[in-house]
Design an enzyme around this catalytic site. Structure first.
Site, PDB file in Angstrom:
ATOM      1  N   SER A  86      50.790  54.441 -31.057  1.00 18.18           N
ATOM      2  CA  SER A  86      49.472  54.820 -30.535  1.00 18.18           C
ATOM      3  C   SER A  86      48.432  54.775 -31.652  1.00 18.18           C
ATOM      4  O   SER A  86      48.300  53.761 -32.337  1.00 18.18           O
ATOM      5  CB  SER A  86      49.552  56.195 -29.869  1.00 18.18           C
ATOM      6  OG  SER A  86      48.357  56.506 -29.205  1.00 18.18           O
ATOM      7  N   HIS A 195      46.843  54.862 -23.026  1.00 21.47           N
ATOM      8  CA  HIS A 195      47.714  53.707 -22.826  1.00 21.47           C
ATOM      9  C   HIS A 195      47.911  53.345 -21.359  1.00 21.47           C
ATOM     10  O   HIS A 195      49.027  53.126 -20.896  1.00 21.47           O
ATOM     11  CB  HIS A 195      49.054  53.933 -23.530  1.00 21.47           C
ATOM     12  CG  HIS A 195      48.864  54.226 -24.983  1.00 21.47           C
ATOM     13  ND1 HIS A 195      48.316  53.323 -25.856  1.00 21.47           N
ATOM     14  CD2 HIS A 195      49.066  55.366 -25.705  1.00 21.47           C
ATOM     15  CE1 HIS A 195      48.220  53.874 -27.057  1.00 21.47           C
ATOM     16  NE2 HIS A 195      48.657  55.103 -26.985  1.00 21.47           N
TER      17      HIS A 195
END
Length: 309
Positions: A86, A195
């Protein structure tokens, strides 16, 4: 045998994570660089109350990851690959030599601000343990509606997935997952739906901002968490950083790639220890450790041993 430095993402934060960093001139300089770019002391961004903000969390993770990698380099402990989970991808890009640290600080701050602005409350992420990617996708396809979307966000290992969406929808889906064979579910300490397509606009903002910044081809190969491929140009890494926020993190595939390329030592940067566990689960014959659990000296010694074998 080769070594990979892993940079943790949101969820690894804890109060006073920056003030817990080792006392060393390299750490002091890194904190000073970040503070200069932020125009205020980053050392106060790690207070428990401050970490309620996505912006503070992401900036602190970037600073902590880069500071710990720089300290390992000071000990002549260098990686053969880097990868970030991430927001950890920004730290990986810095240590790879593709992106200047100050530019990364500014970008991560804006990234967090845009994410918070898009979804100020009521959204988040959850984890589902015990179902495969195929099983989870089937549940989403059959039971999730456009009016109440839930998205597959992270494939961390074969039976550990994260989902993103509105909190009520996540709770309903986690109950459904448990009824269909999941071993455990829980909401994560993440206040935005990372995401997934909900953050498409954030990716567009990032893409525009990134075009104003010069990237270099990396000195150290950078493994993408979005495509699970090694990226060898600055332009490819630039695109990756823009779009990983709105695409699934294919972390397990990225780790498999590094293992196939000969990586046998995985070192997780501060402040995390979750990525280490994912590596151990996937590849029991590999060595995986976190600086937070094992210490900087142990990490440096093992990097030296691995590179010399």
């Amino acid at each position: 045998m080769t070594t990979a430095f892993l940079f943790p993402g949101q969820g690894s934060q804890h109060p006073y994570m920056l003030r817990d960093l080792p006392a060393h001139p390299v750490i002091t300089r890194t904190l000073a660089e970040a503070s200069e770019e932020l125009n205020e002391s980053v050392a106060f961004w790690d207070a428990e109350s401050e970490l309620e903000s996505t912006v503070a969390v992401q900036v602190c993770l970037l600073v902590s990851g880069v500071a710990s990698a720089r300290l390992l380099k000071e000990e002549k402990a260098f990686p053969d690959f880097v990868a970030g989970h991430s927001v950890g991808a920004f730290g990986a890009a810095v240590v790879a030599g593709a992106l200047d640290f100050k530019d990364a600080v500014r970008l991560v701050r804006m990234r967090g601000e845009w994410m918070e602005k898009a979804f100020p409350k009521g959204y988040g992420m959850g984890v589902v343990l015990g179902l495969s990617e195929v099983q989870l996708k089937r549940l989403i396809d059959v039971h999730v509606t456009k009016a109440n979307p839930v998205y597959l966000a992270n494939i961390n290992c074969p039976r550990q997935m994260t989902i993103a969406g509105a909190i009520p929808d996540l709770r309903r889906f986690m109950e459904l997952a448990l009824a269909n064979g999941a071993q455990r579910t829980e909401l994560l300490d993440v206040s935005v739906p990372s995401h997934c397509p909900l953050l498409h606009e954030v990716s567009l903002y990032l893409e525009t901002e990134l075009q104003r910044i010069s990237f270099r081809d990396p000195d150290i190969p950078y493994a993408s968490n979005r495509t699970a491929r090694v990226l060898k140009t600055g332009e490819a890494i630039k695109k990756d950083l823009a779009w990983n926020v709105s695409h699934s993190v294919r972390w397990h595939e990225a780790i498999c790639l590094l293992y196939e390329l000969g990586t046998r030592l995985f070192v997780e940067m501060l402040p995390g220890n979750v990525l280490m566990g994912l590596v151990k689960n996937a590849f029991p014959t590999a060595r995986a450790l976190s600086i937070s659990d094992n210490g900087m000296k142990t990490a440096a010694i093992l990097v030296h041993r691995t590179r010399n074998n």
